[in-house]
Design a protein around this motif. Structure first.
Motif, PDB file in Angstrom:
ATOM      1  N   CYS A 192      -0.429 -33.627 -17.551  1.00 22.58           N
ATOM      2  CA  CYS A 192      -0.758 -34.876 -16.860  1.00 22.58           C
ATOM      3  C   CYS A 192      -0.440 -34.778 -15.365  1.00 22.58           C
ATOM      4  N   CYS A 193      -0.986 -35.717 -14.610  1.00 22.74           N
ATOM      5  CA  CYS A 193      -0.744 -35.739 -13.168  1.00 22.74           C
ATOM      6  C   CYS A 193       0.703 -36.162 -12.872  1.00 22.74           C
ATOM      7  N   GLN A 194       1.124 -35.964 -11.626  1.00 21.70           N
ATOM      8  CA  GLN A 194       2.508 -36.266 -11.236  1.00 21.70           C
ATOM      9  C   GLN A 194       2.825 -37.748 -11.457  1.00 21.70           C
ATOM     10  N   ASP A 195       1.861 -38.624 -11.119  1.00 20.09           N
ATOM     11  CA  ASP A 195       2.088 -40.066 -11.309  1.00 20.09           C
ATOM     12  C   ASP A 195       2.420 -40.377 -12.759  1.00 20.09           C
ATOM     13  N   CYS A 196       1.643 -39.763 -13.664  1.00 15.28           N
ATOM     14  CA  CYS A 196       1.843 -40.063 -15.080  1.00 15.28           C
ATOM     15  C   CYS A 196       3.170 -39.511 -15.593  1.00 15.28           C
ATOM     16  N   ARG A 197       3.627 -38.402 -14.991  1.00 13.83           N
ATOM     17  CA  ARG A 197       4.945 -37.882 -15.383  1.00 13.83           C
ATOM     18  C   ARG A 197       6.032 -38.911 -15.075  1.00 13.83           C
ATOM     19  N   ASN A 198       5.861 -39.592 -13.928  1.00 14.90           N
ATOM     20  CA  ASN A 198       6.812 -40.658 -13.605  1.00 14.90           C
ATOM     21  C   ASN A 198       6.623 -41.860 -14.525  1.00 14.90           C
ATOM     22  N   ARG A 199       5.354 -42.138 -14.818  1.00 13.80           N
ATOM     23  CA  ARG A 199       5.065 -43.309 -15.664  1.00 13.80           C
ATOM     24  C   ARG A 199       5.659 -43.157 -17.062  1.00 13.80           C
ATOM     25  N   LEU A 200       5.715 -41.928 -17.535  1.00 11.36           N
ATOM     26  CA  LEU A 200       6.222 -41.695 -18.882  1.00 11.36           C
ATOM     27  C   LEU A 200       7.609 -42.313 -19.042  1.00 11.36           C
ATOM     28  N   ASP A 209      -4.334 -46.052 -18.307  1.00  9.55           N
ATOM     29  CA  ASP A 209      -5.416 -46.388 -17.359  1.00  9.55           C
ATOM     30  C   ASP A 209      -5.424 -45.476 -16.135  1.00  9.55           C
ATOM     31  N   CYS A 210      -4.813 -44.287 -16.253  1.00 12.72           N
ATOM     32  CA  CYS A 210      -4.836 -43.325 -15.147  1.00 12.72           C
ATOM     33  C   CYS A 210      -6.275 -42.857 -14.918  1.00 12.72           C
ATOM     34  N   LYS A 211      -6.608 -42.704 -13.615  1.00 10.53           N
ATOM     35  CA  LYS A 211      -7.992 -42.362 -13.278  1.00 10.53           C
ATOM     36  C   LYS A 211      -8.222 -40.850 -13.193  1.00 10.53           C
ATOM     37  N   SER A 214      -7.731 -35.090 -15.901  1.00 12.01           N
ATOM     38  CA  SER A 214      -6.861 -34.414 -16.869  1.00 12.01           C
ATOM     39  C   SER A 214      -6.194 -35.444 -17.786  1.00 12.01           C
ATOM     40  N   CYS A 215      -5.748 -36.543 -17.209  1.00 12.80           N
ATOM     41  CA  CYS A 215      -5.051 -37.565 -17.998  1.00 12.80           C
ATOM     42  C   CYS A 215      -6.014 -38.296 -18.936  1.00 12.80           C
ATOM     43  N   ARG A 216      -7.228 -38.522 -18.448  1.00 11.62           N
ATOM     44  CA  ARG A 216      -8.253 -39.146 -19.298  1.00 11.62           C
ATOM     45  C   ARG A 216      -8.462 -38.342 -20.565  1.00 11.62           C
TER      46      ARG A 216
HETATM   47 ZN   LIG Z   1      -2.393 -39.426 -14.651  1.00 10.79          ZN
END
Ligand SMILES: [Zn+2]
Ligand SMILES: [Zn+2]
Length: 422
Positions: A192-200, A209-211, A214-216
């Motif tokens: 996943c992207c860096q943002d999603c790593r934080n979101r986890l 809802d990440c755009k 890769s996350c999709r």
């Molecule tokens: Zn993401």
């Protein structure tokens, strides 16, 4: 050096402003029909309001707020409002609107500010129309705000609207949701992207809802929030869907729809116009039963939406929503010779009588004034000439018929008022 407007802002010129006015008139009229009162809150608020009311683990708070320090000894941190719901909730609380018979239904139109990459239909200062209902947990209230939003777009002639619907649960079932999502994404988080790593850690629902592509891809098999709802949230969602059926409002169930804001509970929705570009959501909303308490009040249920007006106007461009060009003045007063004093008074008198009147201010010749009046699209031209004025008369030209007559100056206002039907 010429100074230009800040990036991501726009000037709304008169022709465009008339389209805005039309849009705003539709909003005021609809909200009157639906029983919503208008509220106007400050453009800036205490930064804490958004930290708590929007949520620290959101893009808005993390990246997009215009925050500045106020002046004075006990200067606090202020923020240009990035959205309207938290300020309206604050106003509801601060003004004791909870003491009124509930629910309290409010709407607003106004500019919002987000530091974002500017693109078509997306600005750093943009405008939203929002509506909120406080003090009603009935799913019929959710259905009402959705109906209001859909009717608004339909009234403006927008076609191909899609309503996307989801439920994100409540404090009771949200932990179950989080747990299942963390369990699912933990195994795949490296992709996943860096943002999603934080979101986890902070807000795992938002991975849905990440755009990022890769996350999709990764979330395809993720558990759906709706499958984790508690009994109460499940029933609320079911009732809402039945009301939407009753109102003939079709919808798509969209488990990826989680909204960016922490205070949303139960209902989440988005209105989408497919093919309207990368940012094809023109608005969205949902229920926020936790918001008023989050900003320091009692527990008050709430539901509402916010719609982007720039994007709405862009979509109005193709087809409906056209506004006729502005009509010219009803009367244009032309001077010939030293008659400027009389002309000045006459224009004032005409306006006082409710006629749209104008004149020249650049010293044009008689001929040039006539030409200018024609360009403006004036219906009548009054020519105040020295010779005629000595006899108490002025010339009146009907620009449509091309006829010219003489009228006594003192009868002119009444004469023209009758002529234009006022
Ligand atoms: Zn993401
Ligand atoms: Zn629940």
């Amino acid at each position: 050096m010429q100074i230009s407007r800040p990036r991501g802002t726009s000037d709304i010129l008169p022709e465009e402003a008339r389209r805005w006015r039309k849009l705003e008139n539709v909003i005021h009229e609809l909200c009157r029909l639906y029983g919503y009162g208008e509220i106007r809150t400050p453009i800036f608020e205490t930064t804490d309001l958004f930290l708590r009311g929007v949520g620290e683990a959101t893009d808005i708070v993390e990246k997009e707020m215009y925050t500045f320090k106020s002046k004075g000894k006990r200067a606090n941190s202020l923020t240009l409002r990035p959205e309207g719901t938290a300020p309206v909730a604050r106003a509801y609380l601060e003004n004791g609107l909870y003491a009124l018979p509930q629910p309290v239904k409010l709407y607003y139109i106004g500019p919002m500010f987000r530091y974002d990459r500017p693109q078509a239909g997306r600005y750093r200062q943009f405008h939203q129309f929002g509506a909120e209902i406080f003090g009603a947990d009935d799913p019929a209230a959710d259905a009402e705000v959705i109906a209001l939003a859909m009717t608004f777009f339909k009234k403006l002639g927008l076609k191909g609207l899609e309503l996307h619907l989801n439920s994100v649960g409540c404090p009771e079932c949200r932990p179950v949701m989080r747990e299942k999502l963390v369990e699912y994404f933990n195994l795949r988080i490296q992709e996943c992207c860096q943002d999603c790593r934080n979101r986890l850690v902070k807000n795992p629902l938002r991975i849905l809802d990440c755009k990022e592509d890769s996350c999709r891809e990764i979330r395809r098999g993720a558990p759906s929030p709706v499958d984790c709802l508690c009994t109460e949230c499940g029933a609320h969602f079911e009732h809402l869907r039945r009301y939407l059926d009753l109102l003939n409002i079709p919808y798509h169930l969209n488990p990826r729809l989680v909204r960016g804001l922490d205070y949303y509970t139960k209902t989440a929705f988005e209105i989408i116009i497919p093919g309207a570009g990368a940012q094809d959501a023109v608005g969205g909303g949902g229920r926020y039963d936790g918001l008023v308490q989050e900003i320091g009040g009692r527990s008050v249920p709430g539901v509402g939406f916010a719609l982007g007006l720039e994007r709405t106007l862009l979509l109005m461009l193709d087809g409906a929503g056209e506004v006729a060009t502005a009509p010219g003045p009803e009367v244009f007063v032309v001077t010939a010779g030293e008659t400027r004093d009389t002309a000045t008074r006459l224009v004032a008198d005409l306006r006082a009588a409710g006629l749209v009147a104008d004149r020249d201010y650049t010293g044009r010749s008689l001929k040039a004034q006539m030409k200018y009046a024609g360009k403006l699209g004036a219906r009548y031209v009054v020519i105040v000439g020295e010779d005629e004025l000595r006899g108490g008369r002025v010339a009146l030209k009907d620009m449509e018929a091309g006829r010219q007559t003489e009228v006594y100056l003192e009868e002119m206002v009444d004469f023209l008022r009758r002529a234009v039907g006022k």
